[in-house]
Design a protein around this motif. Sequence first.
Motif, short mmCIF file in Angstrom:
data_model
loop_
_atom_site.label_atom_id
_atom_site.label_comp_id
_atom_site.label_asym_id
_atom_site.label_seq_id
_atom_site.Cartn_x
_atom_site.Cartn_y
_atom_site.Cartn_z
N UNK A 368 -83.53 -2.50 94.17
CA UNK A 368 -84.25 -3.76 94.28
C UNK A 368 -83.53 -4.81 93.44
N UNK A 369 -83.04 -5.84 94.09
CA UNK A 369 -82.40 -6.97 93.43
C UNK A 369 -81.22 -6.56 92.56
N UNK A 370 -80.63 -5.41 92.85
CA UNK A 370 -79.46 -4.99 92.06
C UNK A 370 -78.17 -5.13 92.87
N UNK A 371 -78.30 -5.36 94.18
CA UNK A 371 -77.08 -5.47 94.99
C UNK A 371 -76.58 -6.91 95.03
N UNK A 372 -75.29 -7.07 94.74
CA UNK A 372 -74.72 -8.42 94.71
C UNK A 372 -73.90 -8.72 95.97
N UNK A 373 -73.50 -7.68 96.67
CA UNK A 373 -72.63 -7.88 97.84
C UNK A 373 -71.18 -7.82 97.43
N UNK A 374 -70.39 -7.04 98.16
CA UNK A 374 -68.99 -6.86 97.81
C UNK A 374 -68.14 -8.06 98.21
N UNK A 375 -68.63 -8.84 99.17
CA UNK A 375 -67.76 -9.81 99.82
C UNK A 375 -67.74 -11.18 99.13
N UNK A 376 -68.89 -11.65 98.75
CA UNK A 376 -68.92 -12.95 98.09
C UNK A 376 -69.30 -12.79 96.63
N UNK A 377 -68.75 -13.60 95.75
CA UNK A 377 -67.64 -14.51 96.00
C UNK A 377 -66.32 -13.74 96.12
N UNK A 378 -65.32 -14.41 96.65
CA UNK A 378 -63.97 -13.87 96.63
C UNK A 378 -63.38 -14.25 95.27
N UNK A 379 -63.28 -13.26 94.37
CA UNK A 379 -62.92 -13.58 92.98
C UNK A 379 -61.49 -14.11 92.85
N UNK A 380 -60.62 -13.70 93.76
CA UNK A 380 -59.24 -14.19 93.70
C UNK A 380 -59.21 -15.68 94.02
N UNK A 381 -59.92 -16.05 95.09
CA UNK A 381 -59.97 -17.47 95.45
C UNK A 381 -60.71 -18.27 94.39
N UNK A 382 -61.78 -17.66 93.84
CA UNK A 382 -62.54 -18.34 92.79
C UNK A 382 -61.64 -18.65 91.59
N UNK A 383 -60.82 -17.65 91.21
CA UNK A 383 -59.91 -17.85 90.09
C UNK A 383 -58.91 -18.97 90.41
N UNK A 384 -58.35 -18.90 91.60
CA UNK A 384 -57.35 -19.91 91.98
C UNK A 384 -57.97 -21.30 92.01
N UNK A 385 -59.20 -21.38 92.52
CA UNK A 385 -59.85 -22.70 92.61
C UNK A 385 -60.10 -23.29 91.22
N UNK A 386 -60.12 -22.42 90.20
CA UNK A 386 -60.39 -22.90 88.85
C UNK A 386 -59.11 -22.93 88.01
N UNK A 387 -57.98 -22.87 88.65
CA UNK A 387 -56.73 -23.05 87.92
C UNK A 387 -56.17 -21.80 87.28
N UNK A 388 -56.74 -20.64 87.62
CA UNK A 388 -56.23 -19.39 87.07
C UNK A 388 -55.48 -18.63 88.16
N UNK A 389 -54.70 -17.64 87.72
CA UNK A 389 -54.04 -16.77 88.70
C UNK A 389 -55.04 -15.70 89.12
N UNK A 390 -55.16 -15.45 90.41
CA UNK A 390 -56.07 -14.42 90.89
C UNK A 390 -55.31 -13.25 91.47
N UNK A 391 -55.65 -12.04 91.04
CA UNK A 391 -55.01 -10.82 91.55
C UNK A 391 -56.10 -9.84 91.96
N UNK A 392 -55.70 -8.83 92.73
CA UNK A 392 -56.73 -7.87 93.15
C UNK A 392 -56.16 -6.46 93.12
N UNK A 393 -56.99 -5.49 92.77
CA UNK A 393 -56.60 -4.08 92.90
C UNK A 393 -57.76 -3.32 93.52
#
Lengths: 449, 157
Positions: A368-393
């Motif tokens: 209950x109310x513990x699932x955030x969803x795997x898809x949003x946000x896209x953390x790599x794009x979020x990082x890039x949009x805020x001026x950081x380098x975004x990587x994924x593993x």
Amino acid sequence: MYMAATKHNYLITNASEIPQVLKEAKYIATSGRPGPVLIDIPKDILNQKSDWVEPGQLDLPGYKPTLEPNPKMIQQAANLIKNSNKPILYVGGGIIHSKANQELFDLATKFNIPVVTTLMGRGAFPDGHELCLEMPGMHGNYTATTSIQKSDLLIAIGVRFDDRVTANPSFFAQNAKVIHADIDPAEIGKVREAQVPIVGDAKSVILGLINALGDTKLNTENWINELNSMKTEFPLSYNQNENGPLKVPFVLEELQSLTEEEAIVVSGVGQHQMWISQHWNFTEPNTWLNSGGLGTMGYSLPAAIGAKTAYPEKLVLALDGDGCFQMTCQELITASTENIPVKIVVFNNGNHGMVRQWQKIFYNSKFSASELGHVVPDYVKLAESMGAVGLRMTKKTEVKNVFSEMLKINDRPVLIDCVVDPEDMVFPMVPAGGSNDQIILNEEDLKNL
Amino acid sequence: MSERILSVLVEDKPGVLARVASTISRRGFNINSLSVGPTHIEGRSKMTIVTELDAVEQVKKQLNKLVNVIKIVELDPDMTIETEVLLLKVSINKDSQTSVIEKASLSGANSVDVGQDYAVFELTGSSKELNKFEDLMKPFGIIEMVRGGRIAIQTNL
């Protein structure tokens, strides 16, 4: 409003009071048991003009922290220690605040006393040392938790017998006498009666104990052997499949193996926090920042920015959960615009992992109310949009390379979206209110609940 | 649970009363009576707090943590002089007037204001005496009643 959340607070009623109040506030915040002091300056005062008033002597008749322990109490404590066969040094954040890690090391090693370090005390005594049992409690390792249960004397310094350590206090260390030293008298006897209560600063207490014990030889060899075989029999474990989803403990161990220097590690709250405390090797004080009992989700990134600002030459790692990161992720903009190159690893399991774990174990998997969803946000794009380098593993084979890439970038913040197994749970575990004698070691043990 | 009386010496600064009261109340303890006033020392106030606590030691420790709290003494009821003040406005008419005044006077109350159809009395004494006086006045119709907090001082040993 701030009363319950601060150590003290001030309301400025005249601009001329500000210098004196600042002086007092700094003293109160940093002395005794440290804590935040809030100074409320209303709008009309901000518009006031005032001559500079040089702050005078501190006049705080109701605030006199006791630093030096009572010698009688130290002597009584030393007598208990001399007669103990199974002593445990149970130490926490007080050691780090008091900068008493060297003194603690001397006390433990000179008299051969095993040490457990609480969540706030991780790093106060070096992991990897034979006497170090690391973290006890709800998600502590088997040996640390059990050592307290089997101990005949707890030498508790700079700790508060938090429920995450004690579980149900009636079942906690039932055979142990207790020496409890803390700078805050209100903590002593609050949860557990102390045979020897000591009010004082951790460093002075420890120096007092070393002095009072003199040339005493403690006979703790059997006790240490017993604990060593426990360590071998019940190690912390995890199961990283070659092609399966990433497990946080594995990722942590890989990351630490790639960092040569002692990093400052900053966490949020939840599963990832417990895994870091369990699996990261802390050998220095102040290399582990987390919000402890306050349970402040969102703490990691802002605190990491603070740490990097204070120690620009150090490697600062914000190791965060995805749920926590979402609470303060906008601070990535601060890190970028102020050019504070923190490194962030978001352990992304698409869930409030610890909440999910409890719902799974205690609420029949009714999520209950513990699932955030795997898809949003896209953390790599979020990082890039805020001026950081975004990587994924996402898989085992990527871990080393992605971390190496992250460690090379020092001119900008870097964020790694580390996609991990949402089904993974933190073990060992003692359910809230349970007994520390009944430790759930793995998922198999859950069937016997 | 029995009543406990705490005598708390504090700095006379804004917000102290709120701090002390909230420290007690946020732990779920009721305050039966609280009074605060200046002492003979400049800049120091004394609070007398009457409360029903079984965890009085822990509350004392928590109060001691407040920066503006200087000293806390728990008063021993057997060696404590305690008093309280009351103002009571009661309705009177031609028939009841004499009886009201007589009863008040026998109780040791002073009449501080008398009008056409009401009288105001002041009484200082123990809580018990004040309760008794209230009971005496009830049949005549109490219009309003105010009681100050209880104050207490330890007798010499």
